[in-house]
Design a protein around this motif. Sequence first.
Motif, PDB file in Angstrom:
ATOM      1  N   LEU A  95       9.942   3.987 -12.887  1.00  0.00           N
ATOM      2  CA  LEU A  95       9.948   2.733 -13.641  1.00  0.00           C
ATOM      3  C   LEU A  95       9.664   1.541 -12.734  1.00  0.00           C
ATOM      4  CD1 LEU A  95      10.483   1.176 -16.283  1.00  0.00           C
ATOM      5  CD2 LEU A  95      12.900   1.108 -15.643  1.00  0.00           C
ATOM      6  N   VAL A  96      10.375   1.463 -11.606  1.00  0.00           N
ATOM      7  CA  VAL A  96      10.218   0.307 -10.720  1.00  0.00           C
ATOM      8  C   VAL A  96       8.865   0.340 -10.027  1.00  0.00           C
ATOM      9  CG1 VAL A  96      11.144  -0.880  -8.705  1.00  0.00           C
ATOM     10  CG2 VAL A  96      12.702   0.084 -10.386  1.00  0.00           C
ATOM     11  N   GLY A  97       8.379   1.533  -9.648  1.00  0.00           N
ATOM     12  CA  GLY A  97       7.067   1.626  -9.025  1.00  0.00           C
ATOM     13  C   GLY A  97       5.962   1.171  -9.963  1.00  0.00           C
ATOM     14  N   ILE A  98       6.020   1.624 -11.229  1.00  0.00           N
ATOM     15  CA  ILE A  98       5.023   1.191 -12.216  1.00  0.00           C
ATOM     16  C   ILE A  98       5.123  -0.311 -12.439  1.00  0.00           C
ATOM     17  CG2 ILE A  98       4.340   1.345 -14.646  1.00  0.00           C
ATOM     18  CD1 ILE A  98       5.179   4.279 -14.596  1.00  0.00           C
ATOM     19  N   ARG A  99       6.343  -0.825 -12.510  1.00  0.00           N
ATOM     20  CA  ARG A  99       6.528  -2.266 -12.716  1.00  0.00           C
ATOM     21  C   ARG A  99       5.927  -3.062 -11.561  1.00  0.00           C
ATOM     22  NH1 ARG A  99      11.741  -6.175 -13.147  1.00  0.00           N
ATOM     23  NH2 ARG A  99      11.697  -5.829 -10.918  1.00  0.00           N
ATOM     24  N   GLU A 100       6.129  -2.581 -10.330  1.00  0.00           N
ATOM     25  CA  GLU A 100       5.575  -3.259  -9.161  1.00  0.00           C
ATOM     26  C   GLU A 100       4.045  -3.258  -9.225  1.00  0.00           C
ATOM     27  OE1 GLU A 100       6.727  -5.179  -5.438  1.00  0.00           O
ATOM     28  OE2 GLU A 100       7.907  -4.421  -7.111  1.00  0.00           O
ATOM     29  N   ALA A 101       3.474  -2.123  -9.600  1.00  0.00           N
ATOM     30  CA  ALA A 101       2.014  -2.018  -9.692  1.00  0.00           C
ATOM     31  C   ALA A 101       1.464  -2.923 -10.796  1.00  0.00           C
ATOM     32  CB  ALA A 101       1.616  -0.567  -9.948  1.00  0.00           C
ATOM     33  N   LEU A 102       2.111  -2.918 -11.967  1.00  0.00           N
ATOM     34  CA  LEU A 102       1.655  -3.764 -13.069  1.00  0.00           C
ATOM     35  C   LEU A 102       1.802  -5.244 -12.729  1.00  0.00           C
ATOM     36  CD1 LEU A 102       3.061  -1.817 -16.157  1.00  0.00           C
ATOM     37  CD2 LEU A 102       0.681  -1.990 -15.406  1.00  0.00           C
ATOM     38  N   GLY A 103       2.842  -5.577 -11.973  1.00  0.00           N
ATOM     39  CA  GLY A 103       3.003  -6.957 -11.531  1.00  0.00           C
ATOM     40  C   GLY A 103       1.844  -7.402 -10.660  1.00  0.00           C
ATOM     41  N   ALA A 104       1.379  -6.490  -9.794  1.00  0.00           N
ATOM     42  CA  ALA A 104       0.223  -6.813  -8.954  1.00  0.00           C
ATOM     43  C   ALA A 104      -1.025  -7.016  -9.797  1.00  0.00           C
ATOM     44  CB  ALA A 104       0.003  -5.689  -7.933  1.00  0.00           C
ATOM     45  N   VAL A 105      -1.188  -6.186 -10.848  1.00  0.00           N
ATOM     46  CA  VAL A 105      -2.335  -6.345 -11.746  1.00  0.00           C
ATOM     47  C   VAL A 105      -2.293  -7.711 -12.422  1.00  0.00           C
ATOM     48  CG1 VAL A 105      -3.422  -5.506 -13.864  1.00  0.00           C
ATOM     49  CG2 VAL A 105      -2.603  -3.873 -12.154  1.00  0.00           C
ATOM     50  N   ALA A 106      -1.102  -8.101 -12.892  1.00  0.00           N
ATOM     51  CA  ALA A 106      -0.963  -9.400 -13.551  1.00  0.00           C
ATOM     52  C   ALA A 106      -1.292 -10.544 -12.595  1.00  0.00           C
ATOM     53  CB  ALA A 106       0.453  -9.564 -14.098  1.00  0.00           C
ATOM     54  N   MET A 107      -0.891 -10.400 -11.328  1.00  0.00           N
ATOM     55  CA  MET A 107      -1.172 -11.441 -10.353  1.00  0.00           C
ATOM     56  C   MET A 107      -2.650 -11.475  -9.971  1.00  0.00           C
ATOM     57  SD  MET A 107       1.666 -12.873 -10.190  1.00  0.00           S
ATOM     58  CE  MET A 107       1.306 -14.067  -8.914  1.00  0.00           C
ATOM     59  N   LEU A 108      -3.338 -10.334 -10.129  1.00  0.00           N
ATOM     60  CA  LEU A 108      -4.779 -10.315  -9.913  1.00  0.00           C
ATOM     61  C   LEU A 108      -5.526 -10.954 -11.079  1.00  0.00           C
ATOM     62  CD1 LEU A 108      -5.459  -6.736  -8.456  1.00  0.00           C
ATOM     63  CD2 LEU A 108      -6.092  -8.895  -7.373  1.00  0.00           C
ATOM     64  N   VAL A 109      -5.123 -10.575 -12.298  1.00  0.00           N
ATOM     65  CA  VAL A 109      -5.831 -11.001 -13.506  1.00  0.00           C
ATOM     66  C   VAL A 109      -5.515 -12.459 -13.861  1.00  0.00           C
ATOM     67  CG1 VAL A 109      -6.056 -10.596 -15.998  1.00  0.00           C
ATOM     68  CG2 VAL A 109      -5.972  -8.659 -14.409  1.00  0.00           C
TER      69      VAL A 109
END
Length: 418
Positions: free
Chosen positions: A135-149
């Motif tokens: 859960l936390v790993g996916i959240r960290e990855a999705l957070g990076a996507v949001a910061m990219l987009v």
Amino acid sequence: MKLIPVAYLTSYVLSLLGNSIAAIAFPLIVLQTTGSALGAGVVAAATAIPAVIAGLLMGVVIDRINRRTSSFVTDLVSAASVAALPLIDLLSGLNLGWFILFGIIGSLGDVPGMTAREALLPAIVRHGDITSERLVGIREALGAVAMLVGPAAAGTLMVLFDGSTVLWITAATSFAAALTTLLIPGRVGQIVTSDGAAAITTGNGWSQLRDGWRALFTSRFLVVTTALSLISVVVLAALQGLLLPVYFTLEEQPGMLGFVLTALAGGTLVGGLVYAIAGARGRRRAWFLTGLVGTTVGFGVIAALPSVWVVFAGAFVVGLSSGLFGSLIGVLMIERIPEQMRGRIMGTQNAIMTAAPAIGIVAAAVLTEYAGVGVAALTVTSLWLIALALGLASRSLRNLEPDPTRATDDDAAVISHA
């Protein structure tokens, strides 16, 4: 994956995306409307202090009410504060005072919203049939996507639409996050003790706040991990907010800054995904040391400012290591912060992290002015050596493996303070 973690992660990404777009678009809209760069600075300064105060104080409320409800309400506050601006513009026109007022109102939802969503994590793990590492790993990855987009989306929207339309889109993103939160069943947000019974709140708000601060600042583990996160935020803010912009300007390549930030976010995305897939395997101390040492190497490469492309590589290493390190710390926070105090403890941590970037940027500005960008970069990044020493030497970080008895002991401590 079950609906509960999917709804949680979708709401998290939408909220973060809205904040990311607003961080870029809002100052530009203020500048377009008022024609004053000073006005944009005043709005930023006026909203920062209430955000920190809200983070410190609203943890008590988050520990008193259903955490799904608190997540929903804070996103609704953020959406309403942004949507109010184009409405005012239609009715009477905007001025600096309106931006400050609704900026302050919106800031009251930002840090508490982040805290409420983080306080929900243990319940998502319990009810969502998902490991905390995943859960936390996916959240960290999705957070990076949001910061990219987010920044790219903000820039595109500002080119295609007028400021009011961009504000409507930003408000809609936060509103969508609030609605998605409602897909999480109400029972998930209930605050419970380690044996599954409903938690009983006693004492007044001030005494509960004191208990939360006592639990945070008397725990060696929480003090050290908070210090590590704080130093990381200070160093990254100084690099992103001042040192790298100055460096690329001197190199006559200011446009390359965006690519460095992309490399940083890309590394975080990879680190989060790696931890989501493999984080439950192997010793946690090994994951911790990999993230800690990798961050040290990455900062060291950036600090030398050898060439543009080497700085890119250093940024990617920092992002990758931070993705591993941040994911592990998130898992440890789920396990080691008492359920009934999560709002107060994490609210205080988030308030500290909200204030930290300004410290890093101001320190970097002073050093750059009087000693030059090279010395400033070496000085600021050398702060991470303190974090490295803390991480290697702290006894509270020697054994990071799960301890089933810890939650029971922590809940007993909470009851004894009540």
